[in-house]
Design a protein around this motif. Structure first.
Motif, PDB file in Angstrom:
ATOM      1  N   VAL A  88      46.951  31.114  43.946  1.00  0.00           N
ATOM      2  CA  VAL A  88      46.203  29.918  43.540  1.00  0.00           C
ATOM      3  C   VAL A  88      45.994  29.913  42.032  1.00  0.00           C
ATOM      4  CG1 VAL A  88      43.966  28.757  43.686  1.00  0.00           C
ATOM      5  CG2 VAL A  88      45.066  29.606  45.756  1.00  0.00           C
ATOM      6  N   MET A  89      45.632  31.058  41.473  1.00  0.00           N
ATOM      7  CA  MET A  89      45.397  31.138  40.033  1.00  0.00           C
ATOM      8  C   MET A  89      46.672  30.862  39.251  1.00  0.00           C
ATOM      9  SD  MET A  89      42.818  34.368  39.411  1.00  0.00           S
ATOM     10  CE  MET A  89      42.961  34.109  37.652  1.00  0.00           C
ATOM     11  N   VAL A  90      47.802  31.419  39.711  1.00  0.00           N
ATOM     12  CA  VAL A  90      49.071  31.219  39.013  1.00  0.00           C
ATOM     13  C   VAL A  90      49.475  29.746  39.045  1.00  0.00           C
ATOM     14  CG1 VAL A  90      51.544  31.729  39.082  1.00  0.00           C
ATOM     15  CG2 VAL A  90      49.881  33.572  39.384  1.00  0.00           C
ATOM     16  N   CYS A  91      49.374  29.124  40.221  1.00  0.00           N
ATOM     17  CA  CYS A  91      49.751  27.711  40.347  1.00  0.00           C
ATOM     18  C   CYS A  91      48.840  26.822  39.518  1.00  0.00           C
ATOM     19  CB  CYS A  91      49.702  27.292  41.818  1.00  0.00           C
ATOM     20  SG  CYS A  91      50.949  28.080  42.861  1.00  0.00           S
ATOM     21  N   THR A  92      47.536  27.095  39.572  1.00  0.00           N
ATOM     22  CA  THR A  92      46.588  26.295  38.797  1.00  0.00           C
ATOM     23  C   THR A  92      46.820  26.469  37.308  1.00  0.00           C
ATOM     24  OG1 THR A  92      44.960  26.619  40.559  1.00  0.00           O
ATOM     25  CG2 THR A  92      44.158  25.769  38.469  1.00  0.00           C
ATOM     26  N   ALA A  93      47.010  27.726  36.887  1.00  0.00           N
ATOM     27  CA  ALA A  93      47.259  27.993  35.467  1.00  0.00           C
ATOM     28  C   ALA A  93      48.539  27.312  34.999  1.00  0.00           C
ATOM     29  CB  ALA A  93      47.336  29.497  35.224  1.00  0.00           C
ATOM     30  N   ALA A  94      49.573  27.330  35.839  1.00  0.00           N
ATOM     31  CA  ALA A  94      50.831  26.672  35.474  1.00  0.00           C
ATOM     32  C   ALA A  94      50.630  25.169  35.319  1.00  0.00           C
ATOM     33  CB  ALA A  94      51.899  26.959  36.536  1.00  0.00           C
ATOM     34  N   GLY A  95      49.894  24.562  36.268  1.00  0.00           N
ATOM     35  CA  GLY A  95      49.633  23.134  36.175  1.00  0.00           C
ATOM     36  C   GLY A  95      48.835  22.767  34.938  1.00  0.00           C
ATOM     37  N   ILE A  96      47.783  23.552  34.652  1.00  0.00           N
ATOM     38  CA  ILE A  96      46.945  23.275  33.476  1.00  0.00           C
ATOM     39  C   ILE A  96      47.749  23.477  32.190  1.00  0.00           C
ATOM     40  CG2 ILE A  96      44.920  24.048  32.180  1.00  0.00           C
ATOM     41  CD1 ILE A  96      43.620  24.753  34.842  1.00  0.00           C
ATOM     42  N   TYR A  97      48.530  24.570  32.131  1.00  0.00           N
ATOM     43  CA  TYR A  97      49.302  24.868  30.920  1.00  0.00           C
ATOM     44  C   TYR A  97      50.303  23.759  30.617  1.00  0.00           C
ATOM     45  CZ  TYR A  97      52.825  27.008  27.931  1.00  0.00           C
ATOM     46  OH  TYR A  97      53.714  27.250  26.919  1.00  0.00           O
ATOM     47  N   VAL A  98      51.029  23.326  31.625  1.00  0.00           N
ATOM     48  CA  VAL A  98      52.044  22.291  31.393  1.00  0.00           C
ATOM     49  C   VAL A  98      51.390  20.985  30.960  1.00  0.00           C
ATOM     50  CG1 VAL A  98      53.824  20.894  32.479  1.00  0.00           C
ATOM     51  CG2 VAL A  98      53.703  23.334  32.972  1.00  0.00           C
ATOM     52  N   GLN A  99      50.277  20.630  31.589  1.00  0.00           N
ATOM     53  CA  GLN A  99      49.602  19.391  31.219  1.00  0.00           C
ATOM     54  C   GLN A  99      49.043  19.454  29.801  1.00  0.00           C
ATOM     55  OE1 GLN A  99      48.187  17.850  35.657  1.00  0.00           O
ATOM     56  NE2 GLN A  99      46.766  18.982  34.410  1.00  0.00           N
ATOM     57  N   LEU A 100      48.454  20.593  29.424  1.00  0.00           N
ATOM     58  CA  LEU A 100      47.941  20.743  28.067  1.00  0.00           C
ATOM     59  C   LEU A 100      49.075  20.768  27.048  1.00  0.00           C
ATOM     60  CD1 LEU A 100      45.063  23.356  28.549  1.00  0.00           C
ATOM     61  CD2 LEU A 100      44.872  20.880  28.279  1.00  0.00           C
ATOM     62  N   LYS A 101      50.190  21.427  27.396  1.00  0.00           N
ATOM     63  CA  LYS A 101      51.344  21.450  26.489  1.00  0.00           C
ATOM     64  C   LYS A 101      51.910  20.048  26.311  1.00  0.00           C
ATOM     65  CE  LYS A 101      55.725  23.859  25.669  1.00  0.00           C
ATOM     66  NZ  LYS A 101      56.475  22.637  25.332  1.00  0.00           N
ATOM     67  N   TYR A 102      51.977  19.296  27.390  1.00  0.00           N
ATOM     68  CA  TYR A 102      52.471  17.922  27.300  1.00  0.00           C
ATOM     69  C   TYR A 102      51.539  17.088  26.426  1.00  0.00           C
ATOM     70  CZ  TYR A 102      54.207  13.349  28.734  1.00  0.00           C
ATOM     71  OH  TYR A 102      54.730  12.086  28.737  1.00  0.00           O
ATOM     72  N   MET A 103      50.224  17.312  26.569  1.00  0.00           N
ATOM     73  CA  MET A 103      49.254  16.588  25.750  1.00  0.00           C
ATOM     74  C   MET A 103      49.417  16.962  24.275  1.00  0.00           C
ATOM     75  SD  MET A 103      45.113  16.408  26.188  1.00  0.00           S
ATOM     76  CE  MET A 103      44.935  18.188  25.966  1.00  0.00           C
ATOM     77  N   LYS A 104      49.620  18.263  23.996  1.00  0.00           N
ATOM     78  CA  LYS A 104      49.834  18.706  22.620  1.00  0.00           C
ATOM     79  C   LYS A 104      51.101  18.091  22.036  1.00  0.00           C
ATOM     80  CE  LYS A 104      50.677  22.834  19.821  1.00  0.00           C
ATOM     81  NZ  LYS A 104      50.886  24.299  19.832  1.00  0.00           N
ATOM     82  N   ASP A 105      52.181  18.095  22.817  1.00  0.00           N
ATOM     83  CA  ASP A 105      53.440  17.502  22.348  1.00  0.00           C
ATOM     84  C   ASP A 105      53.270  16.009  22.092  1.00  0.00           C
ATOM     85  OD1 ASP A 105      54.576  19.974  22.595  1.00  0.00           O
ATOM     86  OD2 ASP A 105      55.528  19.576  24.525  1.00  0.00           O
ATOM     87  N   THR A 106      52.471  15.363  22.940  1.00  0.00           N
ATOM     88  CA  THR A 106      52.224  13.932  22.758  1.00  0.00           C
ATOM     89  C   THR A 106      51.476  13.669  21.470  1.00  0.00           C
ATOM     90  OG1 THR A 106      52.165  13.570  25.150  1.00  0.00           O
ATOM     91  CG2 THR A 106      51.148  11.897  23.760  1.00  0.00           C
TER      92      THR A 106
END
Length: 309
Positions: A242-260
């Motif tokens: 659960v932690m790995v999946c949640t961390a992956a989801g949060i990381y990708v969304q934050l990275k996408y926000m940073k790239d945006t």
């Protein structure tokens, strides 16, 4: 602990939508909202049911006080069951919609067909699982309960599989490494949230509706957290997943926000440079035009002077 991670997941999706408001971020927000809604009411149901060990209580709620607070929230079984059903059946719809949006092989008509089929299945499931309708169906035929429980689980699994197929098709169609790497990040968001969803996908609303009935025992089979043989090691392994999946989801969304944000800043910088260059070019052209006009006047005067006797 699970509730904290769900809150962080939802906050990252809201932040992403606030930074860039388009169809993709809206679908990502709906996907996260459906998952959080499903998990929250599932956690409330587990708290009210009780009978879980201290280890699982710590992993799910963090503290005993949080579980007790959720346990005594004012919810009827019908209301709690249908709120759980909304999250359970809206998540596959959002996942299929987001995957169809990513899949460029599907034309506009194909996307509408995929979304239409998924929306129809979701509407049927939400209608069938409305407390009054569900009660009328199982009252008329007790055997229909198993049909609904099995059929609804197969329906949500089929929609998730369809989303995975669409993501795989898009990945195979991309030929340029740069865009393929970018798409992997987008696909990781969907897949990680799917894994979080599938952990509790067998949690059927019927198990909430029939909590105080004899049918509850037979309808509760297959739920890993109800198994008395589930050891602390297994709980820990699930929690790490659960932690790995949640961390992956949060990381990708934050990275996408940073790239945006970076992309927007670059666009602003380029726009300002273009405006400055445009103004410079305009001034240069205007000065050349004035010089040519001055030369024309001078030539006319010289011609007039030379024409005089």
């Amino acid at each position: 602990m699970a509730m904290i991670m769900l809150a962080l997941l939802m906050l990252s999706a809201v932040a992403l939508f606030c930074v860039r408001r388009n169809r993709e971020t809206l679908l990502v927000l709906l996907l996260n909202a459906a998952l959080v809604e499903f998990w929250m009411f599932m956690l409330i149901y587990i708290a009210k049911k009780g009978g879980i060990g201290t280890e699982l209580e710590t992993l799910l709620y963090g503290t005993h006080a949080v579980r007790v607070k959720l346990q005594y929230l004012m919810f009827t079984l019908d209301k709690l069951g249908y709120l759980l059903a909304i999250g359970r059946y809206l998540f596959p719809l959002a996942a299929t919609g987001l995957a169809a949006y990513y899949c460029k092989r599907l034309k506009k008509t194909g996307r509408w067909i995929v979304m239409g089929i998924s929306a129809l299945v979701t509407a049927v499931l939400l209608t069938v699982y409305a407390p009054g309708v569900f009660e009328a169906i199982i009252t008329r035929s007790r055997g229909m309960m198993n049909v609904l429980v099995t059929g609804s689980l197969m329906a949500v699994c089929a929609q998730n599989v369809a989303a995975l197929v669409l993501l795989t098709m898009e990945y195979r169609d991309i030929t340029m490494p740069f865009y393929k790497h970018k798409f992997i990040g987008q696909a990781v968001t969907v897949i990680s949230l799917m894994m979080l969803y599938m952990l509790y996908a067998p949690q059927d609303p019927a198990q909430v509706y029939l909590f105080y009935r004899n049918e509850f025992i037979s309808s509760s089979q297959g739920l890993w957290y109800l198994s008395p043989s589930f050891s602390l090691f297994n709980y820990t392994a699930v929690f790490v997943l659960v932690m790995v999946c949640t961390a992956a989801g949060i990381y990708v969304q934050l990275k996408y926000m940073k790239d945006t944000i970076t992309s927007d800043q670059n666009e602003i910088a380029i726009s300002r440079k273009f405006d400055a260059a445009s103004k410079g070019a305009s001034v240069f052209v205007h000065s050349v035009k004035n010089q040519l006009l001055a030369n024309r006047v001078l030539l006319k005067r010289m011609g007039a002077m030379m024409a005089q006797p």
